[in-house]
Design an enzyme around this catalytic site. Sequence first.
Site, PDB file in Angstrom:
ATOM      1  N   ALA A   1      22.684  18.759  13.557  1.00  0.00           N
ATOM      2  CA  ALA A   1      20.749  18.626  13.217  1.00  0.00           C
ATOM      3  C   ALA A   1      21.241  17.164  13.697  1.00  0.00           C
ATOM      4  O   ALA A   1      22.080  16.320  13.602  1.00  0.00           O
ATOM      5  CB  ALA A   1      20.530  18.625  12.274  1.00  0.00           C
TER       6      ALA A   1
ATOM      7  N   GLN B   1      22.255  28.026  18.026  1.00  0.00           N
ATOM      8  CA  GLN B   1      21.728  27.902  16.345  1.00  0.00           C
ATOM      9  C   GLN B   1      20.928  28.157  15.587  1.00  0.00           C
ATOM     10  O   GLN B   1      19.842  27.189  15.668  1.00  0.00           O
ATOM     11  CB  GLN B   1      23.070  26.832  15.029  1.00  0.00           C
ATOM     12  CG  GLN B   1      23.330  26.849  13.677  1.00  0.00           C
ATOM     13  CD  GLN B   1      21.439  26.678  13.524  1.00  0.00           C
ATOM     14  OE1 GLN B   1      21.224  25.584  13.515  1.00  0.00           O
ATOM     15  NE2 GLN B   1      21.307  26.903  12.325  1.00  0.00           N
TER      16      GLN B   1
ATOM     17  N   THR C   1      23.205  31.327  10.998  1.00  0.00           N
ATOM     18  CA  THR C   1      23.531  31.116   9.835  1.00  0.00           C
ATOM     19  C   THR C   1      23.959  31.703   8.677  1.00  0.00           C
ATOM     20  O   THR C   1      22.555  31.932   8.010  1.00  0.00           O
ATOM     21  CB  THR C   1      23.093  29.060   9.710  1.00  0.00           C
ATOM     22  OG1 THR C   1      23.635  28.383  11.416  1.00  0.00           O
ATOM     23  CG2 THR C   1      23.661  28.054   8.587  1.00  0.00           C
TER      24      THR C   1
ATOM     25  N   ARG D   1      22.805  17.539  -1.602  1.00  0.00           N
ATOM     26  CA  ARG D   1      24.172  16.746  -1.335  1.00  0.00           C
ATOM     27  C   ARG D   1      23.544  15.247  -1.699  1.00  0.00           C
ATOM     28  O   ARG D   1      22.952  14.603  -0.823  1.00  0.00           O
ATOM     29  CB  ARG D   1      23.601  17.061  -0.090  1.00  0.00           C
ATOM     30  CG  ARG D   1      23.454  18.021   0.242  1.00  0.00           C
ATOM     31  CD  ARG D   1      23.513  18.740   2.390  1.00  0.00           C
ATOM     32  NE  ARG D   1      23.816  19.963   2.249  1.00  0.00           N
ATOM     33  CZ  ARG D   1      23.509  20.142   3.729  1.00  0.00           C
ATOM     34  NH1 ARG D   1      22.811  19.996   4.414  1.00  0.00           N
ATOM     35  NH2 ARG D   1      23.452  21.375   3.909  1.00  0.00           N
TER      36      ARG D   1
ATOM     37  N   LYS E   1      27.682  32.197  10.822  1.00  0.00           N
ATOM     38  CA  LYS E   1      28.515  31.323  11.305  1.00  0.00           C
ATOM     39  C   LYS E   1      28.274  31.081   9.559  1.00  0.00           C
ATOM     40  O   LYS E   1      26.939  31.189   8.852  1.00  0.00           O
ATOM     41  CB  LYS E   1      27.357  30.048  11.767  1.00  0.00           C
ATOM     42  CG  LYS E   1      27.928  29.117  11.808  1.00  0.00           C
ATOM     43  CD  LYS E   1      27.814  28.296  11.901  1.00  0.00           C
ATOM     44  CE  LYS E   1      28.372  26.357  11.679  1.00  0.00           C
ATOM     45  NZ  LYS E   1      27.473  25.570  10.638  1.00  0.00           N
TER      46      LYS E   1
ATOM     47  N   HIS F   1      30.062  25.421   6.297  1.00  0.00           N
ATOM     48  CA  HIS F   1      28.868  24.382   6.825  1.00  0.00           C
ATOM     49  C   HIS F   1      29.733  23.002   6.667  1.00  0.00           C
ATOM     50  O   HIS F   1      29.104  22.111   6.176  1.00  0.00           O
ATOM     51  CB  HIS F   1      27.883  25.137   5.737  1.00  0.00           C
ATOM     52  CG  HIS F   1      26.718  24.607   6.509  1.00  0.00           C
ATOM     53  ND1 HIS F   1      25.564  25.532   6.596  1.00  0.00           N
ATOM     54  CD2 HIS F   1      25.768  23.938   6.440  1.00  0.00           C
ATOM     55  CE1 HIS F   1      24.606  25.035   6.982  1.00  0.00           C
ATOM     56  NE2 HIS F   1      24.818  23.379   7.147  1.00  0.00           N
TER      57      HIS F   1
ATOM     58  N   ASP G   1      35.030  26.470  11.813  1.00  0.00           N
ATOM     59  CA  ASP G   1      35.447  24.937  10.968  1.00  0.00           C
ATOM     60  C   ASP G   1      35.631  25.082  10.496  1.00  0.00           C
ATOM     61  O   ASP G   1      35.854  25.315   9.206  1.00  0.00           O
ATOM     62  CB  ASP G   1      33.704  24.787  11.886  1.00  0.00           C
ATOM     63  CG  ASP G   1      32.991  25.145  11.588  1.00  0.00           C
ATOM     64  OD1 ASP G   1      32.763  25.552  10.333  1.00  0.00           O
ATOM     65  OD2 ASP G   1      31.389  24.969  11.620  1.00  0.00           O
TER      66      ASP G   1
ATOM     67  N   GLY H   1      36.679  20.398   9.504  1.00  0.00           N
ATOM     68  CA  GLY H   1      38.027  19.555   9.069  1.00  0.00           C
ATOM     69  C   GLY H   1      38.976  19.995   9.840  1.00  0.00           C
ATOM     70  O   GLY H   1      40.004  18.762   9.866  1.00  0.00           O
TER      71      GLY H   1
HETATM   72  C1  FNR Z   1      26.041  20.503   9.663  1.00  0.00           C
HETATM   73  N1  FNR Z   1      26.055  21.947  10.236  1.00  0.00           N
HETATM   74  C2  FNR Z   1      25.674  22.529  10.920  1.00  0.00           C
HETATM   75  N2  FNR Z   1      25.423  23.859  11.201  1.00  0.00           N
HETATM   76  C3  FNR Z   1      24.161  24.854  10.885  1.00  0.00           C
HETATM   77  O1  FNR Z   1      24.628  25.586  11.002  1.00  0.00           O
HETATM   78  N3  FNR Z   1      23.243  24.560  10.799  1.00  0.00           N
HETATM   79  C4  FNR Z   1      23.022  22.999  11.277  1.00  0.00           C
HETATM   80  O2  FNR Z   1      21.457  22.330  11.886  1.00  0.00           O
HETATM   81  C5  FNR Z   1      24.145  22.058  10.728  1.00  0.00           C
HETATM   82  N4  FNR Z   1      23.808  20.721  10.875  1.00  0.00           N
HETATM   83  C6  FNR Z   1      24.511  19.737  10.178  1.00  0.00           C
HETATM   84  C7  FNR Z   1      24.639  18.334  10.032  1.00  0.00           C
HETATM   85  C8  FNR Z   1      25.810  17.389  10.408  1.00  0.00           C
HETATM   86  C9  FNR Z   1      24.937  16.363   9.908  1.00  0.00           C
HETATM   87  C10 FNR Z   1      26.772  18.058   9.490  1.00  0.00           C
HETATM   88  C11 FNR Z   1      27.985  17.301   9.361  1.00  0.00           C
HETATM   89  C12 FNR Z   1      26.630  19.650  10.157  1.00  0.00           C
HETATM   90  C13 FNR Z   1      27.751  22.296   9.414  1.00  0.00           C
HETATM   91  C14 FNR Z   1      28.259  22.797  11.258  1.00  0.00           C
HETATM   92  O3  FNR Z   1      27.103  23.160  12.017  1.00  0.00           O
HETATM   93  C15 FNR Z   1      30.562  22.822  11.032  1.00  0.00           C
HETATM   94  O4  FNR Z   1      29.838  24.213  10.071  1.00  0.00           O
HETATM   95  C16 FNR Z   1      30.678  21.386  10.235  1.00  0.00           C
HETATM   96  O5  FNR Z   1      30.625  20.643  10.535  1.00  0.00           O
HETATM   97  C17 FNR Z   1      31.840  21.425  10.598  1.00  0.00           C
HETATM   98  O6  FNR Z   1      32.948  21.059   9.428  1.00  0.00           O
HETATM   99  P1  FNR Z   1      33.689  19.562  10.613  1.00  0.00           P
HETATM  100  O7  FNR Z   1      33.881  19.817  11.869  1.00  0.00           O
HETATM  101  O8  FNR Z   1      31.562  18.083   9.878  1.00  0.00           O
HETATM  102  O9  FNR Z   1      34.359  18.877   9.608  1.00  0.00           O
END
Ligand code: FNR
Length: 384
Positions: free
Chosen positions: A94, A143, A171, A180, A238, A262, A293, A295
Amino acid sequence: MGSDSVTREVASPDLRQLATVAEVERAALERLPAASAAYLMTGSGEERAVAANREAFERRRLLPDTLVDVSGATTVTTVLGRVVAAPILVAPTASHLLFHPEGEVATAQGAARAGTVLCVASAASRSLPDITEAAPDARRWLQVHPLRDRGLLDALVARAAECGAEALVLTVDAPVRSRRVRAERGGHVSAEMGLLRDVLGVRAEDVPPGTFADLDPSMTWSELERLAARWPLPVIPKGVMAPGDARRAADAGCPAVIVSNHGGRQLEDAHGTLDALPGVASAAEGRLEVLVDGGVRRGADVVKALGLGARAVLVGRPVVWGLAAGGAEGVAAVLELLRAELLTTLQLLGCPSPAAVQPRHVQTADACAASVHWTCARASSPLA
Ligand code: FNR
């Protein structure tokens, strides 16, 4: 918006000098204000699922085949039947205006340059028409969250279809928001909700506050089936971690699932996604493309995911680090770093293509040692 409001007074790094994703991460975090960095990096609770994602990759090693002709090796593959330069897609994250003054427009340009799929978050700070216009050739997915307001959900999908999005990503790991802590302590951050503002046709100040916090905890698979029936876009859940959910997705006609926790931001004690992947891949029985996804930081991580049944991976934070470090060029640089590492790893593993990676190439150290003991025992047996 001037760049000073997004990044601190730290000079842009020379992207060519950044040799790994970890170096891009350091460069990005030096530039971001503390609150934006905390929002980006946080996981839920004590961040155990964030750690589990990395630990699952680190626990596994690669077992190469030698003297294989890898002179023509390639990273090119297909996802949902269309070509990508590498099995490395951009995960939805986001509020990119927190990280760069061009927000998702720069991300889309970077993804287009890298020849991959951009999954745009519905909490994006730029509108879909802006993103589309900036990178008309980029493959785009949208998404969406399990929103209580189904009218808004449908309006988002309609806009995505109009703008040429080729899939909808629902999602499913966020029926409620998690806590968080690091982000809370870092202080409040908010970004323009450009995508939503465009869909609602309102001014920035008239976007209802907390729209994306208004999640519907009663949503079930019937909503996914409704979306799939109502709209011409394929729907990809997802956040699927359990084999049973993969079977449900296949039964519902989904072409793919994304194994995800996530990025460790929702269920605190979730498994690392690489640990959940083999179960989902086996339940998919070839009926679904399995994406994963969480890591992924090295080309070798991509190979490990491919070996355990993934068609492709998505990357979240690394793309945002690239964005913060260098806008569109930074995004393209991160994706190219990972692609180049993937190519070398494939070649050193004796695999000429992503499809050549097999489960036997990916092992824990224990499993490798066990196979050595077994071979030695056979060699010393009188029957050998
Ligand atoms: C996310 N992710 C996420 N997922 C989703 O479905 N909708 C969203 O709006 C968001 N927003 C979001 C913001 C930020 C800052 C992060 C770091 C993550 C999760 C994202 O799609 C994904 O699943 C993870 O980021 C994958 O892990 P890595 O690659 O960040 O380790």
